[in-house]
Motif scaffolding. Structure first.
Motif, PDB file in Angstrom:
ATOM      1  N   THR A 177       0.823  -1.208   0.000  1.00  0.00           N
ATOM      2  CA  THR A 177       0.000   0.000   0.000  1.00  0.00           C
ATOM      3  C   THR A 177       0.857   1.259   0.000  1.00  0.00           C
ATOM      4  N   ASP A 178       2.099   1.164   0.465  1.00  0.00           N
ATOM      5  CA  ASP A 178       3.035   2.289   0.413  1.00  0.00           C
ATOM      6  C   ASP A 178       4.456   1.745   0.485  1.00  0.00           C
ATOM      7  N   ASP A 179       5.398   2.553   0.073  1.00  0.00           N
ATOM      8  CA  ASP A 179       6.786   2.104   0.009  1.00  0.00           C
ATOM      9  C   ASP A 179       7.387   1.871   1.390  1.00  0.00           C
ATOM     10  N   PHE A 180       6.932   2.619   2.389  1.00  0.00           N
ATOM     11  CA  PHE A 180       7.553   2.509   3.715  1.00  0.00           C
ATOM     12  C   PHE A 180       7.264   1.164   4.378  1.00  0.00           C
ATOM     13  N   THR A 181       6.054   0.668   4.219  1.00  0.00           N
ATOM     14  CA  THR A 181       5.678  -0.582   4.893  1.00  0.00           C
ATOM     15  C   THR A 181       5.798  -1.803   3.990  1.00  0.00           C
ATOM     16  N   CYS A 182       6.190  -1.610   2.745  1.00  0.00           N
ATOM     17  CA  CYS A 182       6.313  -2.741   1.820  1.00  0.00           C
ATOM     18  C   CYS A 182       7.656  -3.431   2.076  1.00  0.00           C
ATOM     19  N   ARG A 183       7.664  -4.355   3.028  1.00  0.00           N
ATOM     20  CA  ARG A 183       8.893  -5.003   3.453  1.00  0.00           C
ATOM     21  C   ARG A 183       8.660  -6.501   3.618  1.00  0.00           C
ATOM     22  N   ALA A 184       9.768  -7.242   3.613  1.00  0.00           N
ATOM     23  CA  ALA A 184       9.676  -8.690   3.792  1.00  0.00           C
ATOM     24  C   ALA A 184       9.114  -9.009   5.167  1.00  0.00           C
ATOM     25  N   SER A 185       8.264 -10.039   5.222  1.00  0.00           N
ATOM     26  CA  SER A 185       7.609 -10.561   6.434  1.00  0.00           C
ATOM     27  C   SER A 185       6.459  -9.690   6.912  1.00  0.00           C
ATOM     28  N   MET A 186       6.099  -8.624   6.160  1.00  0.00           N
ATOM     29  CA  MET A 186       5.055  -7.698   6.610  1.00  0.00           C
ATOM     30  C   MET A 186       3.967  -7.530   5.558  1.00  0.00           C
ATOM     31  N   ILE A 187       2.789  -7.099   6.038  1.00  0.00           N
ATOM     32  CA  ILE A 187       1.704  -6.722   5.145  1.00  0.00           C
ATOM     33  C   ILE A 187       0.899  -5.618   5.830  1.00  0.00           C
ATOM     34  N   ASN A 188       0.734  -4.513   5.123  1.00  0.00           N
ATOM     35  CA  ASN A 188      -0.039  -3.385   5.628  1.00  0.00           C
ATOM     36  C   ASN A 188      -1.516  -3.663   5.370  1.00  0.00           C
ATOM     37  N   VAL A 189      -2.282  -3.854   6.464  1.00  0.00           N
ATOM     38  CA  VAL A 189      -3.693  -4.237   6.324  1.00  0.00           C
ATOM     39  C   VAL A 189      -4.629  -3.039   6.461  1.00  0.00           C
ATOM     40  N   SER A 190      -4.111  -1.834   6.277  1.00  0.00           N
ATOM     41  CA  SER A 190      -4.964  -0.650   6.395  1.00  0.00           C
ATOM     42  C   SER A 190      -6.169  -0.683   5.453  1.00  0.00           C
ATOM     43  N   PRO A 191      -6.073  -1.290   4.236  1.00  0.00           N
ATOM     44  CA  PRO A 191      -7.268  -1.327   3.383  1.00  0.00           C
ATOM     45  C   PRO A 191      -8.450  -2.048   4.006  1.00  0.00           C
ATOM     46  N   CYS A 192      -8.194  -2.989   4.905  1.00  0.00           N
ATOM     47  CA  CYS A 192      -9.314  -3.695   5.544  1.00  0.00           C
ATOM     48  C   CYS A 192      -9.447  -3.315   7.019  1.00  0.00           C
ATOM     49  N   ARG A 193      -8.815  -2.218   7.438  1.00  0.00           N
ATOM     50  CA  ARG A 193      -8.918  -1.726   8.814  1.00  0.00           C
ATOM     51  C   ARG A 193      -9.368  -0.264   8.826  1.00  0.00           C
ATOM     52  N   LYS A 194     -10.210   0.069   7.877  1.00  0.00           N
ATOM     53  CA  LYS A 194     -10.776   1.420   7.786  1.00  0.00           C
ATOM     54  C   LYS A 194      -9.689   2.477   7.696  1.00  0.00           C
ATOM     55  N   GLY A 195      -8.572   2.136   7.064  1.00  0.00           N
ATOM     56  CA  GLY A 195      -7.498   3.095   6.848  1.00  0.00           C
ATOM     57  C   GLY A 195      -6.493   3.200   7.972  1.00  0.00           C
ATOM     58  N   ALA A 196      -6.727   2.495   9.090  1.00  0.00           N
ATOM     59  CA  ALA A 196      -5.770   2.544  10.203  1.00  0.00           C
ATOM     60  C   ALA A 196      -4.455   1.909   9.755  1.00  0.00           C
ATOM     61  N   PRO A 197      -3.317   2.559  10.019  1.00  0.00           N
ATOM     62  CA  PRO A 197      -2.024   2.054   9.530  1.00  0.00           C
ATOM     63  C   PRO A 197      -1.510   0.875  10.357  1.00  0.00           C
ATOM     64  N   VAL A 198      -2.183  -0.248  10.248  1.00  0.00           N
ATOM     65  CA  VAL A 198      -1.798  -1.452  10.987  1.00  0.00           C
ATOM     66  C   VAL A 198      -0.972  -2.342  10.063  1.00  0.00           C
ATOM     67  N   VAL A 199       0.170  -2.767  10.543  1.00  0.00           N
ATOM     68  CA  VAL A 199       1.048  -3.639   9.778  1.00  0.00           C
ATOM     69  C   VAL A 199       1.144  -4.976  10.503  1.00  0.00           C
ATOM     70  N   MET A 200       0.713  -6.022   9.824  1.00  0.00           N
ATOM     71  CA  MET A 200       0.849  -7.369  10.368  1.00  0.00           C
ATOM     72  C   MET A 200       2.158  -7.981   9.880  1.00  0.00           C
ATOM     73  N   SER A 201       2.759  -8.811  10.715  1.00  0.00           N
ATOM     74  CA  SER A 201       4.023  -9.431  10.333  1.00  0.00           C
ATOM     75  C   SER A 201       4.207 -10.726  11.100  1.00  0.00           C
ATOM     76  N   THR A 202       5.287 -11.409  10.784  1.00  0.00           N
ATOM     77  CA  THR A 202       5.687 -12.546  11.604  1.00  0.00           C
ATOM     78  C   THR A 202       6.293 -12.013  12.897  1.00  0.00           C
ATOM     79  N   PRO A 203       6.195 -12.756  14.013  1.00  0.00           N
ATOM     80  CA  PRO A 203       6.756 -12.279  15.284  1.00  0.00           C
ATOM     81  C   PRO A 203       8.244 -11.981  15.170  1.00  0.00           C
ATOM     82  N   HIS A 204       8.637 -10.861  15.755  1.00  0.00           N
ATOM     83  CA  HIS A 204      10.038 -10.422  15.768  1.00  0.00           C
ATOM     84  C   HIS A 204      10.593 -10.266  14.350  1.00  0.00           C
ATOM     85  N   PHE A 205       9.700 -10.084  13.374  1.00  0.00           N
ATOM     86  CA  PHE A 205      10.067  -9.964  11.961  1.00  0.00           C
ATOM     87  C   PHE A 205      10.838 -11.198  11.478  1.00  0.00           C
ATOM     88  N   TYR A 206      10.458 -12.336  12.018  1.00  0.00           N
ATOM     89  CA  TYR A 206      11.040 -13.612  11.568  1.00  0.00           C
ATOM     90  C   TYR A 206      10.779 -13.773  10.073  1.00  0.00           C
TER      91      TYR A 206
END
Length: 507
Positions: free
Chosen positions: A323-352
């Motif tokens: 969804t944006d360059d800042f959060t587009c990283r390995a082990s992560m997914i920015n779920v703001s599109p399904c969280r009413k725009g809230a900038p929530v980033v889901m990932s593996t624990p400890h960025f495993y």
């Protein structure tokens, strides 16, 4: 009875026993599969349906929360120092209700209610009253939403922050941070404008108000039309696809497709070379797991499936989830599109499975496969998940928004908030019962087959012995007849000579 008839009967019965038992053993797998499929089908009144509605296996949610220990230094630009605190363990109870069967399509539609109860006895001395310092998610969401607006708008936002006395970090009890929610007057004011029922409560929690609620209707296949799609999700909230993500690199809509099951059960057959697919509402997308190795649970051998590195890798195939360059990283997914725009980033624990640089942006992360890897241990014959651990981390971007004085000096990092281990293990006594169900029929068939094969071979041996004895007796009889005939001719000659001598003497 004629010997030939006896031998024919023995040979016939022996061959029938051998061929018949071997054919039955070869066909028994398909017979057993049909019986098993009939038991697994979701049908009104079946035992499987009752387990489907309310899983008899205990499910636990273990929360590990990151406590920020250097709040003032972070506001001045220092690297966040985090202390992991946990587990805060909650017992999870699932109940599916309002079931509606469609026999023509072979589906069932339902709602699923989830309830979470804190288990202090399983929390290693921790309590919901423990206070944790973490990021102010409401303030961070507003900062992100208005970061691209004009300076005048951002000034009004900053004044709003000052009016409610909010700061970038909050210190609250664990129970309020998770399910109970804490009072956030600024959120209530926003709710008055948006009319959002959750915002109108004036409370915020990372899982508030998820407790004792459902996440929409699901429609899944019951297996009546075939087990190849058994419990695969047909639709969620009435839609067969989601609409959160962009088109894939080929211009298709694969990133929005709902594939797989919920993770408790998988279609048959479960093969090592074939990945298992599931849809997870937490990530708002479908994922897949690949076979890693065989593991044991009591007497049962299970297939362990894990999430491959490339699932959340920063690759062209996954650009549709960026969804944006800042959060587009390995082990992560920015779920703001399904969280009413809230900038929530889901990932593996400890960025495993992520980039080491991301874990090094904060102090306190130590990714380890043993603790942070998601896995599913599946019994391959039934497709039932016997042991599982779904591990997900919740993060938010901490950004330096230059026109918002509250964030002017912070470092740009993905800030870890907490991670959760949702786990379930089938008790060993149920595992042993399943083992007997799956192995006893095959054991009996195998033993019975070889007993019948042995009996058939024995009958053939008896028939062979009888044939040999009969043949010997016949040969012996044929040799005895010429001997008797020769002896008869020699006797006649002797009698003729005697008669001639007697006649000579008489004369």
């Amino acid at each position: 009875m004629n010997v030939k008839i006896q031998i024919a009967i023995l040979v016939t019965v022996g061959v029938v026993l051998i061929v018949g038992s071997l054919c039955f053993q070869a066909k028994f797998q398909s017979v057993f599969d049909n019986i098993l499929a009939n038991k697994l089908m979701l049908k009104p009144g079946s035992k499987t349906l009752e387990s489907f509605k309310s899983p008899p296996v205990p499910i636990f949610m273990q929360f590990y929360i990151f406590n920020l220990t250097n709040k003032e230094e972070v506001l001045a630009g220092a690297k966040p120092v985090l202390q992991q605190v946990g587990p805060y363990t909650y017992a999870e109870k699932q109940l599916k209700y309002d079931l509606q069967f469609d026999d023509e399509k072979g589906t069932v539609t339902y709602l699923q209610n989830k309830t979470f109860v804190f288990r202090e006895d399983l929390s290693e001395g921790l309590a919901e009253s423990d206070r944790i310092t973490t990021i102010n998610a409401v303030m961070m969401s507003l900062g992100s939403r208005f970061s691209k607006f004009s300076g005048g708008v951002q000034a009004l936002v900053e004044m709003w922050f000052m009016r409610f006395g909010v700061e970038p970090f909050v210190t609250k009890p664990v129970g309020e941070l998770l399910f109970h929610g804490y009072d956030e007057p600024m959120l209530g004011s926003i709710g008055a404008l948006t009319k959002d029922p959750v915002q109108l409560t004036g409370k915020f929690g990372f899982f508030y108000p998820k407790n004792n609620t459902n996440d929409g209707t699901y429609t899944v296949y019951t297996g009546v039309k075939g087990m190849e799609d058994y419990q695969n999700i047909v639709s969620w909230k009435g839609e067969s696809d989601v609409s959160f993500w962009k088109n894939d690199m080929w211009g298709g809509n694969t990133c929005n497709m709902i594939n797989g099951t919920s993770g408790n059960q998988f279609p048959q057959p479960v093969l090592k070379k074939k990945p298992v697919r599931l849809y997870t509402a937490e990530l708002c997308r479908s994922i897949y797991a690949e076979f890693q190795r065989e593991v044991s649970h009591g007497p049962v051998t299970l297939y362990r499936y894990v999430l491959p590195d490339r699932l959340l890798a920063n690759t062209p195939e996954n650009k549709c989830y960026c969804t944006d360059d800042f959060t587009c990283r390995a082990s992560m997914i920015n779920v703001s599109p399904c969280r009413k725009g809230a900038p929530v980033v889901m990932s593996t624990p400890h960025f495993y499975q992520g980039d080491p640089e991301d874990a090094e942006q904060v102090v306190g992360l130590r990714p380890r496969a043993e603790e942070h890897e998601t896995y599913l241990d599946i019994e391959p014959t039934t497709g039932v998940t016997m042991r599982a651990a779904k591990r997900i981390q919740v993060n938010m971007p901490l950004r330096r928004y230059s026109n918002l004085p509250s964030f002017r000096n912070v470092s740009d990092v993905i800030f870890p908030i907490l991670w959760v281990n949702e786990s379930a293990v089938v008790p060993l006594e149920r595992t042993q019962a399943l083992h007997r169900t799956l192995t006893l029929p095959f054991t009996l068939v195998t033993v019975g087959t070889w007993v019948l094969v042995g009996l058939g071979v024995l009958l053939l041996v008896v028939a062979a012995v009888k044939g040999v004895l009969a043949l010997r007796a016949r040969n012996a009889g044929e040799k005895e007849v010429p001997v008797r005939n020769r002896r008869g001719r020699e006797g006649d000659k002797e009698n003729g000579v005697s008669e001639k001598l007697n006649t000579a003497n008489y004369e």
